[in-house]
Scaffold this motif. Structure first.
Motif, short mmCIF file in Angstrom:
data_model
loop_
_atom_site.label_atom_id
_atom_site.label_comp_id
_atom_site.label_asym_id
_atom_site.label_seq_id
_atom_site.Cartn_x
_atom_site.Cartn_y
_atom_site.Cartn_z
N TYR A 34 0.81 -1.23 0.00
CA TYR A 34 0.00 0.00 0.00
C TYR A 34 0.84 1.27 0.00
N ALA A 35 2.15 1.14 0.23
CA ALA A 35 3.02 2.32 0.15
C ALA A 35 3.14 2.83 -1.29
N ILE A 36 2.84 1.98 -2.28
CA ILE A 36 2.95 2.40 -3.68
C ILE A 36 1.78 3.29 -4.08
N PRO A 37 0.51 2.89 -3.91
CA PRO A 37 -0.57 3.85 -4.18
C PRO A 37 -0.50 5.06 -3.24
N ALA A 38 0.08 4.85 -2.06
CA ALA A 38 0.36 5.96 -1.13
C ALA A 38 -0.89 6.70 -0.71
N ARG A 39 -1.95 5.93 -0.45
CA ARG A 39 -3.20 6.52 0.06
C ARG A 39 -3.65 5.81 1.33
N GLY A 40 -2.72 5.26 2.06
CA GLY A 40 -3.02 4.59 3.32
C GLY A 40 -3.18 3.09 3.17
N GLU A 41 -3.08 2.39 4.30
CA GLU A 41 -3.05 0.93 4.31
C GLU A 41 -4.41 0.29 4.03
N TRP A 42 -5.50 1.06 4.11
CA TRP A 42 -6.83 0.54 3.83
C TRP A 42 -7.27 0.82 2.39
N VAL A 43 -6.33 1.20 1.55
CA VAL A 43 -6.69 1.63 0.20
C VAL A 43 -7.44 0.56 -0.57
N ARG A 44 -7.06 -0.69 -0.41
CA ARG A 44 -7.74 -1.75 -1.17
C ARG A 44 -9.20 -1.87 -0.73
N SER A 45 -9.46 -1.76 0.56
CA SER A 45 -10.83 -1.83 1.06
C SER A 45 -11.62 -0.59 0.68
N MET A 46 -11.04 0.58 0.92
CA MET A 46 -11.75 1.84 0.68
C MET A 46 -12.13 2.01 -0.79
N GLU A 47 -11.24 1.59 -1.67
CA GLU A 47 -11.48 1.77 -3.10
C GLU A 47 -12.00 0.50 -3.77
N ARG A 48 -12.29 -0.51 -2.93
CA ARG A 48 -12.87 -1.78 -3.40
C ARG A 48 -12.09 -2.37 -4.57
N MET A 49 -10.77 -2.41 -4.40
CA MET A 49 -9.90 -2.96 -5.44
C MET A 49 -9.99 -4.48 -5.46
N SER A 50 -10.04 -5.04 -6.64
CA SER A 50 -9.97 -6.49 -6.78
C SER A 50 -8.53 -6.95 -6.61
N ILE A 51 -8.34 -8.26 -6.48
CA ILE A 51 -6.99 -8.82 -6.42
C ILE A 51 -6.20 -8.43 -7.66
N GLU A 52 -6.87 -8.42 -8.82
CA GLU A 52 -6.21 -8.06 -10.07
C GLU A 52 -5.80 -6.59 -10.08
N ASP A 53 -6.68 -5.73 -9.56
CA ASP A 53 -6.34 -4.30 -9.47
C ASP A 53 -5.10 -4.08 -8.61
N TYR A 54 -5.04 -4.80 -7.53
CA TYR A 54 -3.97 -4.61 -6.54
C TYR A 54 -2.67 -5.28 -6.97
N GLN A 55 -2.75 -6.22 -7.92
CA GLN A 55 -1.59 -7.02 -8.32
C GLN A 55 -0.46 -6.15 -8.87
N THR A 56 -0.80 -5.03 -9.50
CA THR A 56 0.24 -4.18 -10.07
C THR A 56 1.25 -3.72 -9.02
N TYR A 57 0.80 -3.54 -7.78
CA TYR A 57 1.70 -3.11 -6.71
C TYR A 57 2.63 -4.24 -6.29
N PHE A 58 2.11 -5.45 -6.30
CA PHE A 58 2.94 -6.62 -6.01
C PHE A 58 4.03 -6.76 -7.08
N ASP A 59 3.65 -6.56 -8.33
CA ASP A 59 4.57 -6.76 -9.45
C ASP A 59 5.72 -5.75 -9.47
N GLU A 60 5.53 -4.59 -8.82
CA GLU A 60 6.58 -3.57 -8.86
C GLU A 60 7.22 -3.28 -7.50
N PHE A 61 6.82 -4.01 -6.46
CA PHE A 61 7.34 -3.72 -5.12
C PHE A 61 8.84 -4.03 -5.05
N ASP A 62 9.63 -2.98 -4.90
CA ASP A 62 11.09 -3.15 -4.87
C ASP A 62 11.72 -2.00 -4.08
#
Length: 442
Positions: A34-62
């Motif tokens: 959640y540090a990548i979207p940088a809108r807080g740790e609840w961003v996936r819940s608040m913005e109702r992101m799917s696993i696929e939506d959120y996957q981009t952050y996993f793919d670039e976490f470095d």
């Protein structure tokens, strides 16, 4: 079955938690994808992101600038004695190399076990280490989604008919906790988060979980978020070792049903966000942190202050600056914090707060007083008074003008920073000037 006596359980808790009550000040670290979207740790819940939506952050976490030794050195400079890192937050992403999931830091471009590096770095600096573990998991297929209070897919029609094997998730959760407590050396705190209606207590198989935790690391401290009531005279096994108020400080010391003092720790954010939020610049000042820490200690509590590292692994410079200023104050005044607690015989003074260790009473002056400073009920009880930061003498004196008027009681005495005692002297440290009052021992 024999029920363990209430006072035995209470004394065992106090023995386990002795170092914690002496430490008083710690660092909380919320960090993850959640540090990548940088809108807080609840961003996936608040913005109702799917696993696929959120996957981009996993793919670039470095986090190329992640240097846990730098974090540990900052915590030490700030005067903190322990730190707690989010090993897994609600999004289910693991900062550690878990054998039970592929959703972990070692499978991202980072290719690092970030928890192992954290515990090793903080131990090297002499700090106690704790791990936060979310009981929730929005990534695991067996954690209930549709109709849940906060799952990102709570109202998504595609999840309406999805079946979950919740017991299988609980098995997974137990296995990961065992993994953390058997593969990373001594862990001082297990910080679970959090229970809510329908998902509390034995829904987590909490008694079994706590028994496993204590079997692996008997010394460990466990927070109170598995769902048990630690205020009860006979608390359940999973009630916890310390209470955990969030984003605030209790009005009074925390007690159980027998009015016995309970250990507690207030966790607060340094700005208004737990996870990194690039637009949140509403930081608390060093004075805010110092006074909140004193407030907690004056009620027998600890303060856990959160920092939010960036996606690159750096703690923001503003946060670093604030914490270093707090550390500068603690370097001169830490004696009034570490190992201290409530001044049980003294009411809260109008000009600040008291903390106490044995026969030393620490007066924390946070408000400028006109004339000399009233010490209610302390006439004849003070052996000497010194400014803690520099050791300079403080004048102890009766009210200056009793022939005209007096507003002190027969048991009150006054203090000031010089003569004439009735004059007004600016506080040497407007954030919090600490006076060490050595009390006469009867």
């Amino acid at each position: 079955m024999h029920k363990q006596r209430s006072d035995d359980v209470y004394e065992q808790r106090l023995e386990r938690i002795k170092w914690f009550r002496d430490a008083r000040f710690g660092m909380f670290i919320h960090w993850g994808l959640y540090a990548i979207p940088a809108r807080g740790e609840w961003v996936r819940s608040m913005e109702r992101m799917s696993i696929e939506d959120y996957q981009t952050y996993f793919d670039e976490f470095d986090p190329l600038r992640y240097q846990p030794r730098v974090w540990a050195q900052l915590a030490k400079e700030a005067g903190m004695k322990y730190a707690v890192l989010t090993a897994k937050h609600h999004d289910g992403f693991c900062l550690f190399d878990s054998q039970y999931t592929e959703y972990k830091a070692t499978n991202t471009p980072a290719k690092r076990d970030l928890v192992r590096e954290f515990v090793e770095a903080f131990r090297e600096e002499g700090l106690k280490v704790g791990l936060y573990y979310s009981l929730l998991d929005w990534h695991h297929p067996d954690y209930p989604a549709y109709g849940d209070r906060q799952h990102p897919m709570r109202d998504h029609p595609d999840y309406r008919e999805v079946q979950h094997e919740f017991p299988r998730y609980v098995d997974y959760m137990h296995a990961q906790v065992e993994e953390l407590l058997s593969g990373y050396g001594r862990i001082d705190i297990m910080w679970f988060d959090f229970s809510y209606p329908g998902f509390s207590g034995e829904a987590w198989r909490a008694t079994e979980l706590v028994n496993k935790v204590r079997a692996l690391q008997p010394h460990i401290l466990i927070d109170n978020r598995l769902g048990g009531d630690m205020h009860a005279e006979h608390p359940v096994a999973y009630a916890g070792d310390f209470a955990g108020p969030e984003q605030g400080v209790p009005r009074h010391p925390v007690t159980d049903e027998l009015a016995r003092r309970l250990p507690w720790e207030s966790c607060i954010t340094l700005n208004n966000s737990w996870g990194y939020h690039a637009q949140d610049w509403r930081y608390k000042t060093a004075q805010d942190v110092i006074r909140t820490l004193v407030n907690c200690v004056s009620k027998n509590g600890n303060l856990l202050v959160n920092v939010s590292p960036t996606a690159k692994g750096e703690i923001p410079q503003k946060a670093q600056s604030i914490l270093r200023e707090v550390g500068e104050w603690l370097l001169r005044n830490g004696e009034s914090i570490y190992g201290c607690g409530e001044a049980v015989d003294q009411p809260k003074p109008e000009w600040g707060r008291y903390t106490q260790r044995e026969h030393i009473l620490y007066a924390h002056l946070m408000e400028q007083v006109i004339g000399h400073v009233s010490l209610e009920g302390l006439r004849g009880k003070i052996k000497k008074a010194r400014v803690l930061a520099d050791g300079s003498e403080v004048v102890i004196t009766p009210f200056w003008n009793v022939a005209v008027d007096s507003f002190d009681g027969p048991d009150d005495i006054f203090m000031n920073f010089g003569y004439p005692a009735q004059e007004t002297y600016p506080l040497p440290d407007p954030r919090d000037t600490v006076i060490a009052l050595e009390l006469k021992q009867v």
